[in-house]
Design a protein around this motif. Structure first.
Motif, PDB file in Angstrom:
ATOM      1  N   HIS A 188       0.856  -1.192   0.000  1.00 40.46           N
ATOM      2  CA  HIS A 188       0.000   0.000   0.000  1.00 40.46           C
ATOM      3  C   HIS A 188       0.891   1.239   0.000  1.00 40.46           C
ATOM      4  N   ILE A 189       0.499   2.248  -0.737  1.00 38.42           N
ATOM      5  CA  ILE A 189       1.237   3.507  -0.786  1.00 38.42           C
ATOM      6  C   ILE A 189       0.270   4.630  -0.429  1.00 38.42           C
ATOM      7  N   ALA A 190       0.765   5.616   0.299  1.00 34.14           N
ATOM      8  CA  ALA A 190      -0.078   6.744   0.699  1.00 34.14           C
ATOM      9  C   ALA A 190      -0.666   7.438  -0.526  1.00 34.14           C
ATOM     10  N   GLU A 191      -1.829   8.039  -0.335  1.00 33.72           N
ATOM     11  CA  GLU A 191      -2.452   8.826  -1.400  1.00 33.72           C
ATOM     12  C   GLU A 191      -2.241  10.301  -1.112  1.00 33.72           C
ATOM     13  N   PRO A 192      -2.215  11.124  -2.129  1.00 28.94           N
ATOM     14  CA  PRO A 192      -2.377  10.799  -3.536  1.00 28.94           C
ATOM     15  C   PRO A 192      -1.115  10.148  -4.088  1.00 28.94           C
ATOM     16  N   ASN A 193      -1.308   9.315  -5.089  1.00 30.59           N
ATOM     17  CA  ASN A 193      -0.203   8.652  -5.755  1.00 30.59           C
ATOM     18  C   ASN A 193      -0.543   8.500  -7.236  1.00 30.59           C
ATOM     19  N   PHE A 194       0.347   7.894  -7.988  1.00 29.52           N
ATOM     20  CA  PHE A 194       0.162   7.757  -9.429  1.00 29.52           C
ATOM     21  C   PHE A 194      -1.164   7.063  -9.737  1.00 29.52           C
ATOM     22  N   ALA A 195      -1.409   5.931  -9.086  1.00 29.36           N
ATOM     23  CA  ALA A 195      -2.634   5.177  -9.364  1.00 29.36           C
ATOM     24  C   ALA A 195      -3.883   5.974  -8.990  1.00 29.36           C
ATOM     25  N   SER A 196      -3.836   6.696  -7.879  1.00 32.55           N
ATOM     26  CA  SER A 196      -5.038   7.420  -7.457  1.00 32.55           C
ATOM     27  C   SER A 196      -5.361   8.585  -8.382  1.00 32.55           C
ATOM     28  N   VAL A 197      -4.351   9.236  -8.946  1.00 29.90           N
ATOM     29  CA  VAL A 197      -4.641  10.326  -9.892  1.00 29.90           C
ATOM     30  C   VAL A 197      -5.182   9.762 -11.202  1.00 29.90           C
ATOM     31  N   VAL A 198      -4.671   8.620 -11.643  1.00 27.33           N
ATOM     32  CA  VAL A 198      -5.197   7.979 -12.851  1.00 27.33           C
ATOM     33  C   VAL A 198      -6.657   7.575 -12.614  1.00 27.33           C
ATOM     34  N   ASP A 199      -6.944   6.978 -11.463  1.00 28.65           N
ATOM     35  CA  ASP A 199      -8.316   6.579 -11.133  1.00 28.65           C
ATOM     36  C   ASP A 199      -9.254   7.785 -11.081  1.00 28.65           C
ATOM     37  N   LEU A 200      -8.808   8.855 -10.448  1.00 28.99           N
ATOM     38  CA  LEU A 200      -9.617  10.065 -10.342  1.00 28.99           C
ATOM     39  C   LEU A 200      -9.973  10.604 -11.726  1.00 28.99           C
ATOM     40  N   MET A 201      -8.975  10.738 -12.573  1.00 31.94           N
ATOM     41  CA  MET A 201      -9.214  11.311 -13.903  1.00 31.94           C
ATOM     42  C   MET A 201     -10.053  10.371 -14.765  1.00 31.94           C
ATOM     43  N   GLU A 202      -9.856   9.064 -14.626  1.00 33.91           N
ATOM     44  CA  GLU A 202     -10.695   8.112 -15.366  1.00 33.91           C
ATOM     45  C   GLU A 202     -12.158   8.255 -14.965  1.00 33.91           C
ATOM     46  N   ALA A 203     -12.406   8.488 -13.687  1.00 35.59           N
ATOM     47  CA  ALA A 203     -13.783   8.636 -13.208  1.00 35.59           C
ATOM     48  C   ALA A 203     -14.468   9.836 -13.861  1.00 35.59           C
ATOM     49  N   TRP A 204     -13.690  10.813 -14.260  1.00 40.02           N
ATOM     50  CA  TRP A 204     -14.228  12.000 -14.939  1.00 40.02           C
ATOM     51  C   TRP A 204     -14.198  11.855 -16.457  1.00 40.02           C
ATOM     52  N   GLY A 205     -13.764  10.688 -16.961  1.00 42.86           N
ATOM     53  CA  GLY A 205     -13.771  10.451 -18.400  1.00 42.86           C
ATOM     54  C   GLY A 205     -12.502  10.880 -19.119  1.00 42.86           C
ATOM     55  N   TYR A 206     -11.372  10.836 -18.425  1.00 44.31           N
ATOM     56  CA  TYR A 206     -10.088  11.220 -19.016  1.00 44.31           C
ATOM     57  C   TYR A 206      -9.168  10.012 -19.078  1.00 44.31           C
ATOM     58  N   GLU A 207      -8.468   9.888 -20.194  1.00 44.66           N
ATOM     59  CA  GLU A 207      -7.451   8.848 -20.363  1.00 44.66           C
ATOM     60  C   GLU A 207      -6.101   9.428 -19.952  1.00 44.66           C
ATOM     61  N   GLY A 208      -5.299   8.621 -19.260  1.00 47.20           N
ATOM     62  CA  GLY A 208      -4.002   9.077 -18.779  1.00 47.20           C
ATOM     63  C   GLY A 208      -2.854   8.550 -19.612  1.00 47.20           C
ATOM     64  N   PHE A 209      -1.822   9.395 -19.722  1.00 41.77           N
ATOM     65  CA  PHE A 209      -0.612   9.050 -20.473  1.00 41.77           C
ATOM     66  C   PHE A 209       0.601   9.562 -19.721  1.00 41.77           C
ATOM     67  N   LEU A 210       1.639   8.768 -19.718  1.00 42.11           N
ATOM     68  CA  LEU A 210       2.936   9.178 -19.219  1.00 42.11           C
ATOM     69  C   LEU A 210       3.651   9.837 -20.387  1.00 42.11           C
ATOM     70  N   ILE A 211       4.162  11.044 -20.186  1.00 45.74           N
ATOM     71  CA  ILE A 211       4.883  11.741 -21.246  1.00 45.74           C
ATOM     72  C   ILE A 211       6.345  11.342 -21.145  1.00 45.74           C
ATOM     73  N   GLY A 212       6.878  10.803 -22.221  1.00 43.44           N
ATOM     74  CA  GLY A 212       8.268  10.367 -22.219  1.00 43.44           C
ATOM     75  C   GLY A 212       8.916  10.603 -23.558  1.00 43.44           C
ATOM     76  N   ASN A 213      10.091  10.013 -23.716  1.00 43.81           N
ATOM     77  CA  ASN A 213      10.769  10.072 -25.013  1.00 43.81           C
ATOM     78  C   ASN A 213      11.705   8.877 -25.144  1.00 43.81           C
TER      79      ASN A 213
END
Length: 120
Positions: free
Chosen positions: A55-80
């Motif tokens: 278990h990891i404290a919130e907010p964390n990577f997974a919790s922000v992805v879950d939050l945004m998905e609940a609002w209808g947003y797809e998440g992406f990691l920006i990289g190169n």
């Protein structure tokens, strides 16, 4: 673009109405070692890295992805890769706990969330 020096998650929560009404098409935020106490303790070497199963404290990577998905947003990691920009999908079936490198070391990750209306 959000960059609230470790408070990006709180900014997203404060804008919940804008997101739930799809008044924002695309947003980027910076996930960093300052987002929660567990990330900070790993960064400062006060705690050993945590496994993907712990278990990891919130907010964390997974919790922000879950939050945004609940609002209808797809998440992406920006990289190169070799100077070629990449968007790595991290929502839904694409999520894997290993994306959360803040569990293991100091990190700054740029995330992009796009409304499903903005995606091809």
């Amino acid at each position: 673009k959000g960059d609230a020096e470790g408070h990006d998650f709180q900014i997203l929560l404060g804008a919940r109405r804008l997101f739930s009404e799809k008044r924002v098409g695309i947003v980027t935020v910076e996930l960093s070692s300052t987002w929660n106490v567990d990330y900070t303790r790993v960064w400062q070497r006060l705690s050993p890295p945590t496994s993907a199963m712990e278990h990891i404290a919130e907010p964390n990577f997974a919790s922000v992805v879950d939050l945004m998905e609940a609002w209808g947003y797809e998440g992406f990691l920006i990289g190169n890769l070799h100077s070629t920009p990449l968007l790595i999908p991290v929502s839904g079936e694409n999520w894997h706990p290993r994306f959360d490198i803040c569990r293991e070391e100091f990190c700054f990750l740029n995330l992009l969330f796009a409304s499903e209306d903005e995606l091809p």
